[in-house]
Design a protein around this motif. Structure first.
Motif, PDB file in Angstrom:
ATOM      1  N   GLY A 155      -6.329   1.226  -0.937  1.00 40.69           N
ATOM      2  CA  GLY A 155      -6.664   2.633  -1.046  1.00 40.69           C
ATOM      3  C   GLY A 155      -5.670   3.487  -1.815  1.00 40.69           C
ATOM      4  N   LEU A 156      -4.653   2.869  -2.406  1.00 40.10           N
ATOM      5  CA  LEU A 156      -3.686   3.652  -3.178  1.00 40.10           C
ATOM      6  C   LEU A 156      -4.356   4.408  -4.316  1.00 40.10           C
ATOM      7  CD1 LEU A 156      -0.332   1.677  -3.660  1.00 40.10           C
ATOM      8  CD2 LEU A 156      -0.644   3.996  -2.772  1.00 40.10           C
ATOM      9  N   CYS A 157      -5.294   3.766  -4.989  1.00 38.77           N
ATOM     10  CA  CYS A 157      -5.965   4.410  -6.123  1.00 38.77           C
ATOM     11  C   CYS A 157      -6.766   5.625  -5.672  1.00 38.77           C
ATOM     12  CB  CYS A 157      -6.856   3.411  -6.856  1.00 38.77           C
ATOM     13  SG  CYS A 157      -8.082   2.590  -5.813  1.00 38.77           S
ATOM     14  N   THR A 158      -7.447   5.515  -4.537  1.00 38.33           N
ATOM     15  CA  THR A 158      -8.234   6.648  -4.047  1.00 38.33           C
ATOM     16  C   THR A 158      -7.330   7.785  -3.591  1.00 38.33           C
ATOM     17  OG1 THR A 158      -8.370   5.815  -1.762  1.00 38.33           O
ATOM     18  CG2 THR A 158     -10.075   5.103  -3.298  1.00 38.33           C
TER      19      THR A 158
ATOM     20  N   CYS B 164       0.814  -1.217   0.000  1.00 38.49           N
ATOM     21  CA  CYS B 164       0.000   0.000   0.000  1.00 38.49           C
ATOM     22  C   CYS B 164       0.844   1.262   0.000  1.00 38.49           C
ATOM     23  CB  CYS B 164      -0.951   0.004   1.197  1.00 38.49           C
ATOM     24  SG  CYS B 164      -0.132   0.277   2.799  1.00 38.49           S
ATOM     25  N   PHE B 165       2.166   1.136  -0.043  1.00 39.13           N
ATOM     26  CA  PHE B 165       3.038   2.313  -0.012  1.00 39.13           C
ATOM     27  C   PHE B 165       3.417   2.753  -1.417  1.00 39.13           C
ATOM     28  CE2 PHE B 165       7.286   4.193  -0.096  1.00 39.13           C
ATOM     29  CZ  PHE B 165       7.129   5.245   0.795  1.00 39.13           C
TER      30      PHE B 165
ATOM     31  N   VAL C 196      -4.276   3.296 -12.096  1.00 38.67           N
ATOM     32  CA  VAL C 196      -3.787   2.036 -12.654  1.00 38.67           C
ATOM     33  C   VAL C 196      -2.294   1.874 -12.391  1.00 38.67           C
ATOM     34  CG1 VAL C 196      -3.444   0.715 -14.778  1.00 38.67           C
ATOM     35  CG2 VAL C 196      -5.572   1.984 -14.428  1.00 38.67           C
ATOM     36  N   SER C 197      -1.551   2.970 -12.508  1.00 40.58           N
ATOM     37  CA  SER C 197      -0.099   2.892 -12.377  1.00 40.58           C
ATOM     38  C   SER C 197       0.349   2.598 -10.951  1.00 40.58           C
ATOM     39  CB  SER C 197       0.551   4.188 -12.868  1.00 40.58           C
ATOM     40  OG  SER C 197       0.222   5.272 -12.026  1.00 40.58           O
ATOM     41  N   VAL C 198      -0.427   3.006  -9.949  1.00 40.28           N
ATOM     42  CA  VAL C 198      -0.012   2.774  -8.558  1.00 40.28           C
ATOM     43  C   VAL C 198      -0.603   1.502  -7.967  1.00 40.28           C
ATOM     44  CG1 VAL C 198       0.298   5.232  -8.125  1.00 40.28           C
ATOM     45  CG2 VAL C 198      -1.877   4.146  -7.533  1.00 40.28           C
ATOM     46  N   CYS C 199      -1.574   0.897  -8.609  1.00 38.18           N
ATOM     47  CA  CYS C 199      -2.234  -0.301  -8.068  1.00 38.18           C
ATOM     48  C   CYS C 199      -1.233  -1.448  -7.947  1.00 38.18           C
ATOM     49  CB  CYS C 199      -3.397  -0.717  -8.966  1.00 38.18           C
ATOM     50  SG  CYS C 199      -4.253  -2.200  -8.380  1.00 38.18           S
ATOM     51  N   PRO C 200      -1.041  -2.008  -6.752  1.00 42.65           N
ATOM     52  CA  PRO C 200      -0.024  -3.043  -6.567  1.00 42.65           C
ATOM     53  C   PRO C 200      -0.429  -4.430  -7.059  1.00 42.65           C
ATOM     54  CG  PRO C 200      -1.142  -2.645  -4.492  1.00 42.65           C
ATOM     55  CD  PRO C 200      -1.679  -1.637  -5.472  1.00 42.65           C
ATOM     56  N   THR C 201      -1.710  -4.633  -7.330  1.00 49.74           N
ATOM     57  CA  THR C 201      -2.164  -5.961  -7.736  1.00 49.74           C
ATOM     58  C   THR C 201      -2.682  -6.015  -9.167  1.00 49.74           C
ATOM     59  OG1 THR C 201      -4.464  -5.647  -7.018  1.00 49.74           O
ATOM     60  CG2 THR C 201      -2.892  -6.392  -5.345  1.00 49.74           C
TER      61      THR C 201
ATOM     62  N   SER D 101      -0.105   5.222   4.525  1.00 53.85           N
ATOM     63  CA  SER D 101      -1.275   4.945   5.355  1.00 53.85           C
ATOM     64  C   SER D 101      -1.088   3.749   6.282  1.00 53.85           C
ATOM     65  CB  SER D 101      -2.497   4.688   4.463  1.00 53.85           C
ATOM     66  OG  SER D 101      -2.352   3.459   3.763  1.00 53.85           O
ATOM     67  N   GLY D 102      -0.127   2.878   5.987  1.00 52.31           N
ATOM     68  CA  GLY D 102       0.081   1.695   6.824  1.00 52.31           C
ATOM     69  C   GLY D 102      -1.061   0.700   6.750  1.00 52.31           C
ATOM     70  N   ALA D 103      -1.793   0.699   5.656  1.00 51.88           N
ATOM     71  CA  ALA D 103      -3.009  -0.113   5.550  1.00 51.88           C
ATOM     72  C   ALA D 103      -2.743  -1.610   5.464  1.00 51.88           C
ATOM     73  CB  ALA D 103      -3.833   0.336   4.350  1.00 51.88           C
TER      74      ALA D 103
END
Length: 200
Positions: free
Chosen positions: A129-132, A34-35, A173-178, A42-44
């Protein structure tokens, strides 16, 4: 400069750095999902947990949000951290089993199966929550939001309808880890052919 130790190695950090940022500066690997440097941490996902030690006292913290301080003793591969990391990977494998990215990362750390029940075999979003956050903090349009709570939580546009605020920049899309957002982008912006029809 702040001076402390990571895995018994002396390190220095600029004031304001986190433990994770310091570790990366020294090439010490700590897994994250999530970083992302572009947005506030956020430490999510809790995957970046490390162990702090002081004599017989120990504490687990999320390294992406824990500030670097003088005199810290940080361990990234202790037995306790390895066990916590395994549990987190097993939970991720059960929560988003369709994500090849999660499976690959878990396997890298020796986790190839989960003891937890898989409720949705098609799920590939970890709700990090990276996308948001990138949509709000970097793009500034708030086209993506977290809907509902608990087990019903979902990521999408407000009211789960295509959002005119979306500028189709692809930041989410670019930051989504999955890779999940690449498969959900049309739920946010609407299909391109619909946009072209409406424009005509």
């Amino acid at each position: 400069m702040l001076k402390f130790r990571i895995n018994d190695i002396d390190v220095e950090a600029e004031p304001g750095w986190t433990v994770l940022e310091t570790a990366r500066e020294y090439g010490i690997e700590i897994p994250t999902l999530c970083f992302h440097e572009a947005v506030q941490a956020s430490g999510a996902c809790r995957l970046c947990m490390v162990e702090l030690r002081e004599g017989d006292w120990t504490k687990l913290v999320a390294s992406c949000v824990y500030p670097a301080k003088d005199g810290l003793n940080v361990y990234t591969e202790s037995e306790r951290i390895t066990n916590v990391r395994r549990w987190i990977f097993e939970m991720l494998l059960s929560e988003c089993p369709a994500s090849q990215e999660i499976r690959d990362m878990a396997a890298k750390y020796g986790v190839t199966s989960t003891r937890f029940a898989i409720k949705d075999p098609e799920q590939d979003c970890i709700m990090c929550g990276l996308c948001t956050r990138v949509c709000a903090e970097v793009v500034g349009v708030h086209a993506i939001a977290t809907q509902s709570r608990g087990v019903y939580k979902k990521i999408g546009s407000p009211f789960m309808k295509p959002n005119e605020a979306c500028v189709a920049c692809g930041s989410c899309v670019s930051v989504c880890p999955t890779g999940a957002m690449a498969r959900r982008i049309d739920l946010v912006r609407g299909k391109m052919e619909e946009d072209q029809t409406n424009a005509a």
